[in-house]
Design an enzyme around this catalytic site. Structure first.
Site: not given
Length: 300
Positions: A89-90
Site C-alpha cells: 500500500c505504498g
C-alpha cells in the site's frame, strides 16, 4: 544478453504479476467505496459531539476527569499508532512508522514514559525490535471495523487514564483526504481539549448554520455535569472509532493507488521486453537466412 527463452519467461511472469495487481486494485477500489461512505457518515457526528462539549464547557464552570487539566511537563504518554496488517500500500505504513518513531525519539527524554498501543501488525513488527513498552496490539482491523472494537479499546484507555497511569493519550493515524492523498495526523484525545471558536467554525459544513453560543442564561435538564459525564466518554470512543475508519479508508486508497501504479509499470515492462524479444527474434531470422544463402552460394 538474455536468451529468447529467458525473455519469454520474463514476459509471462510479468503478465501474471500484472493480472494480480489489477485484481488487487479492483478489490481495493470496491473496499474503498464502502470505507469512504463510512467515514463521510461518521465525521459530522464526531465533530458535532466535540463542538457540543466545547460550547458546554465554555458556558460555565463545568469539569470532568477526562477534560483538560493542568499539563504535566514530564508525565506519561500513551501513543496509539494505527497502521495496516498487510503491505503493498505504498508509503501508507512507512509514513506512520517514521512519524511515530520520530515522536518517540524526540519526547522520550522529556517525559517519564511513553507506552504504545498498536492497531495494525506493521507498526508492531517494526517497534517490537526496539526497546519500547507495548501495552496491546490489535489486528484484523480492515476485516472487523466495528464500533464495539473502538468502544472496548476506549474503555481500557479511559480506565488507565483515570487511574493516573497516563497523563496524555495521543493517536497517530492517516487522515483520508482522497484515494491518492492521505495525511499523517497526530491528535491528543485525552485529556479532551475543547475546540476553539475557529475550530468550531471550521467544523461547520458549508451552508450549515452554526449553533448559537451556550451562555449562562440556559437552564439544563439534566445538570451540565451529568451531560458531560455522558458525552465526554462517548466523545472519546467516537474519536477512536473515527480514527480507525480514517485509517482503513486511507489504507484502501493507498493500496489502490499503489496497485494502479504497479499495473502501469508492468505494462511498460512488458512492452520493453516484447520489443527486445522481437529484435532478438529478427536478428536470429536474419542470421539463419544469411547462413542458408551462404550455404547455397557455396554449393554452386
Amino acid at each position: 544478453m538474455p536468451s529468447m527463452k529467458d525473455i519469454r519467461r520474463k514476459i509471462s511472469s510479468t503478465k501474471n504479476t500484472q493480472q494480480i495487481t489489477k485484481a488487487m486494485k479492483m478489490v481495493s477500489a470496491a473496499k474503498l467505496r464502502r470505507a469512504q461512505t463510512s467515514i463521510v457518515a461518521a465525521r459530522p457526528y464526531a465533530y458535532k459531539i466535540h463542538s457540543v462539549i466545547s460550547k458546554l464547557v465554555a458556558g460555565g464552570e463545568y469539569s470532568h476527569p477526562l477534560l483538560t487539566t493542568e499539563p504535566k511537563s514530564a508525565g506519561k504518554i500513551l501513543l496509539v499508532v494505527l497502521t495496516s496488517d498487510r503491505g503493498l500500500c505504498g508509503a501508507f505504513n512507512g509514513n506512520i512508522i517514521k512519524f511515530a518513531d520520530r515522536f518517540y525519539k524526540e519526547n522520550k527524554e522529556k517525559h517519564e514514559a511513553i507506552d504504545f498501543i498498536f492497531v495494525g501488525r506493521k507498526a508492531n513488527d517494526y517497534f517490537k525490535k526496539r526497546n519500547v513498552t507495548v501495552i496491546e496490539t490489535i489486528t484484523n482491523l480492515a476485516n472487523e471495523i466495528k464500533f464495539s472494537m473502538a468502544l472496548e479499546l476506549s474503555e481500557k484507555i479511559m480506565k488507565d487514564f483515570e487511574e493516573g497511569s497516563y497523563d496524555k493519550v495521543v493517536v497517530v493515524y492517516n487522515e483520508f483526504k482522497s484515494a491518492i492523498s492521505q495525511k499523517v495526523i497526530s491528535e491528543q484525545l485525552l485529556p479532551v481539549t475543547p475546540m476553539s471558536r475557529m475550530e468550531m467554525a471550521q467544523s461547520v459544513e458549508d451552508g450549515e448554520k452554526a449553533d448559537p453560543e451556550i451562555s449562562g442564561d440556559y437552564i439544563f435538564e439534566p445538570a451540565p455535569n451529568l451531560i458531560l459525564s455522558s458525552l465526554v466518554p462517548k466523545h472519546f470512543a467516537i474519536q477512536i472509532y473515527r480514527a480507525m475508519l480514517e485509517s482503513v479508508a486511507s489504507e484502501h486508497g493507498a493500496r489502490m493507488s499503489a496497485m494502479d501504479g504497479a499495473t502501469r509499470n508492468a505494462g511498460q515492462m512488458i512492452r520493453k521486453l516484447t520489443l527486445t524479444y522481437n529484435k532478438l527474434r529478427q536478428a536470429a531470422i536474419t542470421k539463419e537466412l544469411m547462413e542458408i544463402v551462404s550455404g547455397a552460394e557455396a554449393l554452386k
